[in-house]
Enzyme design. Sequence first.
Site, PDB file in Angstrom:
ATOM      1  CD  GLU A 134       8.237  11.104 -12.280  1.00  0.00           C
ATOM      2  OE1 GLU A 134       8.311  10.356 -11.282  1.00  0.00           O
ATOM      3  OE2 GLU A 134       7.531  12.117 -12.328  1.00  0.00           O
ATOM      4  CE  LYS A 136       7.658   0.987  -9.053  1.00  0.00           C
ATOM      5  NZ  LYS A 136       8.355   0.410  -7.921  1.00  0.00           N
ATOM      6  CG  ASP A 138      14.369  -1.295  -5.890  1.00  0.00           C
ATOM      7  OD1 ASP A 138      13.382  -1.239  -5.123  1.00  0.00           O
ATOM      8  OD2 ASP A 138      14.924  -2.358  -6.199  1.00  0.00           O
ATOM      9  CE1 TYR A 245       7.209   9.076  -5.589  1.00  0.00           C
ATOM     10  CE2 TYR A 245       9.564   8.631  -5.764  1.00  0.00           C
ATOM     11  CZ  TYR A 245       8.329   8.351  -5.219  1.00  0.00           C
ATOM     12  OH  TYR A 245       8.201   7.335  -4.309  1.00  0.00           O
ATOM     13  CE  LYS A 333       8.903  -3.746 -10.707  1.00  0.00           C
ATOM     14  NZ  LYS A 333       8.224  -4.093  -9.469  1.00  0.00           N
ATOM     15  CB  CYS A 427      25.343 -32.184   8.756  1.00  0.00           C
ATOM     16  SG  CYS A 427      25.736 -30.515   9.305  1.00  0.00           S
ATOM     17  CB  CYS A 430      27.323 -31.774  13.297  1.00  0.00           C
ATOM     18  SG  CYS A 430      25.838 -32.363  12.488  1.00  0.00           S
ATOM     19  CB  CYS A 445      21.840 -31.079   9.666  1.00  0.00           C
ATOM     20  SG  CYS A 445      22.724 -31.575  11.136  1.00  0.00           S
ATOM     21  CB  CYS A 451      24.312 -29.553  14.085  1.00  0.00           C
ATOM     22  SG  CYS A 451      24.894 -28.722  12.600  1.00  0.00           S
TER      23      CYS A 451
HETATM   24  S1  IVH Z   1       4.637   7.790  -7.992  1.00  0.00           S
HETATM   25  C1  IVH Z   1       0.467   7.779  -6.632  1.00  0.00           C
HETATM   26  N1  IVH Z   1       7.032   7.899  -9.004  1.00  0.00           N
HETATM   27  O1  IVH Z   1       7.149   2.980  -6.395  1.00  0.00           O
HETATM   28  C2  IVH Z   1       1.718   7.221  -7.080  1.00  0.00           C
HETATM   29  N2  IVH Z   1       6.586   6.251  -7.355  1.00  0.00           N
HETATM   30  O2  IVH Z   1       5.270   0.770  -6.659  1.00  0.00           O
HETATM   31  C3  IVH Z   1       2.804   7.461  -6.138  1.00  0.00           C
HETATM   32  N3  IVH Z   1       8.511   4.867  -6.767  1.00  0.00           N
HETATM   33  O3  IVH Z   1       5.316   3.636  -3.498  1.00  0.00           O
HETATM   34  C4  IVH Z   1       4.071   6.945  -6.590  1.00  0.00           C
HETATM   35  N4  IVH Z   1       9.939   5.850  -8.102  1.00  0.00           N
HETATM   36  O4  IVH Z   1       7.832   4.094  -3.480  1.00  0.00           O
HETATM   37  C5  IVH Z   1       6.213   7.272  -8.151  1.00  0.00           C
HETATM   38  N5  IVH Z   1       9.125   8.106  -9.952  1.00  0.00           N
HETATM   39  C6  IVH Z   1       8.317   7.502  -9.098  1.00  0.00           C
HETATM   40  C7  IVH Z   1       8.749   6.446  -8.288  1.00  0.00           C
HETATM   41  C8  IVH Z   1       7.845   5.838  -7.423  1.00  0.00           C
HETATM   42  C9  IVH Z   1       9.785   4.908  -7.206  1.00  0.00           C
HETATM   43  C10 IVH Z   1       8.001   3.912  -5.788  1.00  0.00           C
HETATM   44  C11 IVH Z   1       7.197   4.519  -4.664  1.00  0.00           C
HETATM   45  C12 IVH Z   1       5.852   3.854  -4.757  1.00  0.00           C
HETATM   46  C13 IVH Z   1       6.192   2.594  -5.453  1.00  0.00           C
HETATM   47  C14 IVH Z   1       4.981   2.007  -6.123  1.00  0.00           C
END
Ligand code: IVH
Length: 697
Positions: A134, A136, A138, A245, A333, A427, A430, A445, A451
């Site tokens: 899935e 991730k 942000d 999720y 990541k 600076c 000022c 500064c 300033c």
């Molecule tokens: S699962 C037990 N799935 O990433 C695991 N987390 O770095 C629970 N996050 O705290 C998280 N997308 O805020 C999961 N598809 C996804 C996610 C996800 C973003 C975030 C979530 C978590 C953090 C961990």
Amino acid sequence: MASHQSFAHLTSEELKSLSADQAKITLDALNAQITEHDIAYHERDEPIISDADYDKLVRLSLALEEAFPSLKSDNSRRLKIGSAPSDVFAKISHARPMLSLSNIFEPEEIGQFIQRIYRFLNLPETTEIGFVAEPKIDGLSISLRYEDGKLVTAATRGDGTTGEDVTENIKTISDIPHILPKSAPEICEVRGEIYMNKSDFLALNNAQEAAGKKVFANPRNAAAGSLRQKDVSITRQRSLHFFAYAAGALSQPLSDTHSGFLSQLSTLGFSVNPMTTQCISSQELYAAYQAIGASRGNLEYDIDGVVYKIDRLDWQMRLGQISRSPRWAIAHKFPAEQAETRLVDIDIQIGRTGALTPVARLQPLTVGGVVVSNATLHNEDEIRRKDIRIGDMVILQRAGDVIPQIVASLPEKRTGNETIFHFPDVCPVCGYPAIRPEGEAVRRCTGGFDCHAQSVERLIHFVSRDAFDIEGLGTKQIELFDELGWLKHPSDIFLLTSKKEEIAALDRMGEKSANNLIDAINSRRRIGLERVIFALGIRQIGIATAKLLAHSFQSLHSLQEACINAQDINHPAYQDLINIAQIGESVAKDLIDFFCQTHNQNLVKYLLEEIIPIPPEQPQSNSVISGSIIVFTGTLTQLSRAEAKAQAERMGAKVAGSVSKKTDYVVVGTDAGSKAQKATDLGIKILSENEWISLVS
Ligand code: IVH
């Protein structure tokens, strides 16, 4: 600001050589700073420092605890993820903890993740393990609790165990159902991510900027800041979204696989990310990673990786968790997003603490879906080290972090029209000299209150709680009085008392408030010397150090005079200064720098025309130890070190942190170390704890 001591230079050797007292003071100060950054990040959604600098502070705090295990407490950084919930929102304990994920960065690590699972579950190689990949998201994670199909609470992650109650705010988000269909379990906790689309983020920031309000660093901070509003109507105006999720507590399972669970969530009315994919090998997981990564720039929202999860929920159960992360899931990541553009110019910004920061003005471009036209260049060495010239093509990187960074210049693309940037030594705001102390990366500064880039922030510090603490004179009023041209230097605060009519005539003021303010200011004309010293905002001088200075010098004049004399490090005043416990060479230098500047001397002079600093309890000048310098070492058993020290100071002695030829007595407790030895070597009078007690009683 002044209370911000810099710890970044401390090495682990130096940590170990601290005395237990010094270690405790350092750890407390360090943890206070970290907490401040936690609040800035998690509560105000406005980080002050980069994630990397934050990590440095945390590592230092942990290293100190390692070196001094007795300092380990419940307050330790070891025990924290995220931040403790703030007081603004009620607290909610999570029925099941909200975990975080461990990260991987390289494709090889996918195979290692899978191998660990085979080993842990003791599965034969022929068994197929199903996964779900899935994106991730942000954003910020949320736990939604439904009882009998009704949304009852919504909580942020907080520290993983306890979060903040944001139920009313969450109810404004259209992606989140308030009522679930009958088929939903009686107790049904659904977890997922709240996020803001990039386009909404940009529109929000434009509106904020136009209204003179704070802008957010990235969509994640904007989402967090928008959700965590006391005034729910503000959350309602912000466009927030939700992807589900994960499960929290469920009175009965929705499926025996994660993929089945996600499709049930869809049926129940939740948004599930459409890029979610089922996979059965590391190759397939990696292909999903690449496919999701390739669409990253075109997505409406920020993602920072791909999460791999084991599909079978019984296996998830068996795998369990290690510290705060599940064994059955991992986050792969993405590398930071990079792009090329031209550096059009370099501007110098003056921070509120006087630091000169170079800012790159760029030909605007889109990195990861966000338009970027500025980037930080950190400091002058960085520009030189990376050989960045005005007009260069540069590689820009956005790591989801605070501000984009310039990774490198591309000299092969130069046309010959590029110019080398010369860092200013005055600076730009000022005109005062901007000085870079030896061994430091940042040029600052020296204008102080003169300033305008700094004066407002310095005045806010001046009236803060540990300083003048003037009721009714906070940030808003200082900003207003600054705009009106009424305030520049600290002494101007006291001149406000002759402006009663003008103040009363201001918007939302009136006679009563004006009178109250003037009374509050007047009531601070007699004030503890330590508050005055702290209020000046001298670098590295927090309230604890200010107290020491107040004790030792008893007046602002004698502190100033000592600092002026101590410019010559051979002058006895210099030794006296660094003999004060906790005042090392670096603190002494900041004090000397401050008091030797004419504009600061004027500041003190005008301030003293308005106020009377009260010295701390006068030490006795005729006691048996008046005027002597005493060092305590080892553990005292009948009284605390703090008590012994206060007693010595009350009787007119100075307490120093290290033994030198000037020391008169060394009081030796149990387990005394090198200091006792040094005292013997120098022939200094050594007292046992009992001898000390009979001497002073
Ligand atoms: S699962 C037990 N799935 O990433 C695991 N987390 O770095 C629970 N996050 O705290 C998280 N997308 O805020 C999961 N598809 C996804 C996610 C996800 C973003 C975030 C979530 C978590 C953090 C961990």
